[in-house]
Design a protein around this motif. Structure first.
Motif: not given
Length: 703
Positions: A113-114, A118-123, A414-417
């Motif tokens: 994240s900026e 946080a870190i994001q992972l999309i599975v 993050f962007d909520v979408g």
């Protein structure tokens, strides 16, 4: 229905033949009913508006990517900033998911994240077109990402978490609803009949009707392309049970009357069926045709529900006009114990509550109906508090769902979408211009590189807004306007936010089209049944007033008592169809009896006799219907809870006030002109200042 037919159905041989036929049908239907879930179609297209842009985009999306993928958005959070170890943990999880058995696409991330926290992972996960798998798959994903996480906060948001919560809410919905509905029906039947035996017969016959209805729906879905989904299958069982018990109550009441006039029970049932049968068929026909009106709806889920429920009610009516009379005659008078109706005994309705109610209204009917109309009109003012602009996924649950916390954490960093993008498909030679238009919109955080197949291209844009919000809806309208304005693009915009916009528009259109259509159909049925123009128009007016009052009270209760954020956009339509199609039954039961009696004693006396004779059974029927639908109030989904309340309240209002007070007062005030232009309009009313209805006046008009 002719006397010869009813005589055969209830004769000494016919009753046994009918029983055997239904036992065979129940055995066959039971074998198919258990397979109903196998033919349910719960994929996305079956719920969308048929001609909507988002539906077209969803269908075309399959060329570029799987339409079965349901992304899990995993968020790793550490206040003060994530560490290298946290990033390594996320990277290891990403690598592990690339060999995940149910993976359906590319794993995206880890993405920091900026704010660095946080870190994001999309599975993307494949639920194999079976939403019931979502909770188990979510548990597998959670087990993987929380292992070795230590004090690192891990949340799972996105579509997979949402679908899993919905699936758990629907988990044992069918069995829970039916069990609760049966329990309510048993209590009401025991209170109504005050017999330890009689209540069992209508319940068993209604159970046979439910089983056979499910079997017929299964066969039509398997071999005749009838569309069934989880929603229509759940409502089917409850509706058939409630309607069947209603028809049974009317038949038992008339059979009990005839047992006092005929020594032979077969003859008594013959007369009961001959006189009550048309009312039951007209009532069921109203429900069937009302449900079939849903076929013209743009929402696929709504259009598909109509035929399913129509088939169910038709089967229920058939069972209660053949199997149930046969069973009653087989068992004889003793099933009414301890209050068996003996031949020649007194008719108790002549001195009951509803006879007294009619006599109380009789002196000043105009004042009664005017006052009642004003009160009901005032109740409709609550409609101003009814917000039917739709609900977000979080607002669709009666209590906060598990995924709500994860969505809030996601939105903080993050962007909520993320994981639920806006999708755009356009001609490949214009994709650069389309991408630029999408990227330039302030609600779009990022845009993917185009994927091209033949002459079409596919891109995704991540919304910075909650996909189901009003703001996201406005953004979709603006994006569509922008990309549609690019010459030669032939662009279509889809994704969850676009689907939500199209569903709202389709529901608004369906409200404007289906509601008037149902009213016209009901009016035509009433004209054919009552052979009058005035009476049907008056009854339709009372139905509209009753619906408005029920909707008004619901609007007030939803906001001020239940604390709901609003209603689904399809709520007014479903509320109307259920209330009108089912609620008109009670006016049919009443007015067919009034018409029968008016032929021999005049309209005003007929109105009093009709109320006295049918008041108890109609009240019991209303309590059954209200009780069965009230079980929806226990469900965790706002839409079902709201439908349960409005139908339960509306039916009670229609049963106790509109039918008993308003319609009776109008009958007394309008008099014989209620039946214009039929012959009854020319029959002079007798002096109604005489005694209350007696046994002689309750014998019914000559057939």
């Amino acid at each position: 229905m002719t006397r010869s037919l009813t005589g055969r159905l209830t004769g000494r041989l016919g009753k046994w033949l009918v029983l055997v036929v239904w036992l065979v049908l129940a055995a066959i239907g039971g074998s198919f009913a258990g397979q109903l879930t196998d033919v349910e179609e719960n994929d996305t297209v079956e719920w969308l508006p048929g001609n909507a842009e988002s539906t077209a985009a969803f269908k075309e999306q399959g060329t570029f990517a799987s339409t079965e993928a349901v992304p899990a958005v995993i968020v790793y959070v550490r206040d003060g900033g994530v560490t290298e170890a946290d990033m390594a943990k996320a990277a290891a999880d990403a690598e592990a998911f690339r060999t995940f058995e149910n993976l359906d696409g590319e794993v995206l991330g880890p993405i920091p994240s900026e704010d660095g926290e946080a870190i994001q992972l999309i599975v993307p996960v494949d639920i194999e077109d079976d939403w019931e798998l979502a909770p188990d798959l979510l548990d597998e994903v959670r087990e993987r990402v929380t292992s070795d996480a230590g004090d690192l906060q891990v949340e799972i948001a996105g579509p997979l978490a949402m679908v899993a919560d919905q699936a758990e809410s629907f988990g044992d919905l069918d069995s829970s609803l039916l069990l609760a509905a049966v329990s309510v029906v048993i209590v009401i039947l025991l209170l109504t009949y005050r017999s330890p035996i009689l209540w069992i017969l209508p319940l068993i016959c209604a159970g046979v009707a439910v089983t056979c209805a499910q079997g017929v729906v299964y066969l039509l879905a398997r071999y005749a392309d009838l569309t069934v989904n989880a929603q229509s299958a759940s409502i089917l069982a409850v509706l058939v049970l409630a309607a069947s018990i209603d028809y049974a109550l009317l038949l038992v009441a008339r059979y009990r009357e005839e047992l006092r006039r005929h020594e032979d029970r077969h003859e008594a049932m013959d007369f009961a069926l001959h006189r009550a049968g048309p009312a039951v068929m007209a009532s069921a026909g109203t429900v069937v045709l009302g449900m079939l009106c849903l076929i013209v709806a743009e929402m696929n889920s709504t259009a598909g529900m109509g035929p399913v429920l129509a088939v169910g009610v038709a089967v229920g009516m058939s069972a209660m006009l053949t199997l149930f009379p046969a069973v009653l005659v087989i068992f004889g008078r003793w099933v009414f114990w301890p209050k068996r109706p003996h031949f020649g005994s007194d008719e108790p309705t002549t001195r009951g509550l509803w006879a007294k109610m009619g006599n109380a209204i009789r002196p000043r009917p105009r004042m009664v109906w005017v006052t009642t109309t004003v009160i009901l009109g005032a109740m409709t003012l609550g409609i101003t508090q009814l917000n039917a602009n739709g609900l977000s996924l979080e607002e669709g649950f009666t209590s906060e769902p598990d995924f709500a916390q994860a969505e809030r954490v996601l939105a903080e960093h993050f962007d909520v979408g993320a994981g639920d993008p806006v999708t755009v498909i356009a001609n490949a030679d214009q994709i650069d211009a389309v991408s630029a238009a999408l990227r330039d919109h302030p609600a779009i955080g990022s845009v993917t590189e185009p994927r091209v197949v033949d002459d079409r291209a596919y891109i995704e844009g991540t919304l910075t807004l909650q996909p189901y919000s009003d703001e996201a809806g406005d953004a979709i309208d603006e994006i569509r306007s922008s990309v549609h304005g690019i010459d030669g693009s032939d662009a279509v915009v889809g994704g969850s936010a676009a689907i939500n916009v199209d569903m709202q528009e389709a529901s608004a259109r369906d409200n404007l089209v289906v509601i008037p259509l149902v009213l016209v159909v009901v009016l035509l049925i009433l004209i054919a049944l009552l052979r009058s123009l005035v009476a049907p128009l008056v009854l339709i007016g009372t139905v509209i007033l009753s619906f408005g009052a029920a909707l008004g009270v619901s609007g007030f209760v939803f906001e001020n008592v239940f604390g709901f954020a609003g209603t689904d956009s399809s709520f007014p339509l479903f509320a109307f169809v259920f209330l009108v199609a089912l609620g008109i039954d009670y006016n049919i039961f009443l007015m067919t009896r009034v018409r029968e009696e008016a032929a021999s004693v005049g309209t005003r006396r007929g109105a009093l006799i009709g109320l006295a004779a049918t008041g108890g059974v109609i009240t019991s029927a209303g309590l059954v219907l209200a009780g069965t639908f009230s079980v929806f109030l226990t469900m965790p989904l706002v839409f079902l809870a709201e439908i349960g309340f409005v139908v339960a309240f509306g039916v009670l209002l229609d049963t106790l006030i509109v039918r008993a007070v308003l319609v009776t007062a109008l009958n007394l005030d309008i008099g014989r002109f209620m039946w214009w232009p039929s012959r009854l309009a020319k029959v002079p009313d007798v002096d109604e200042a005489g005694p209350p209805p007696t046994e002689r006046t309750l014998t019914g008009a000559p057939s």
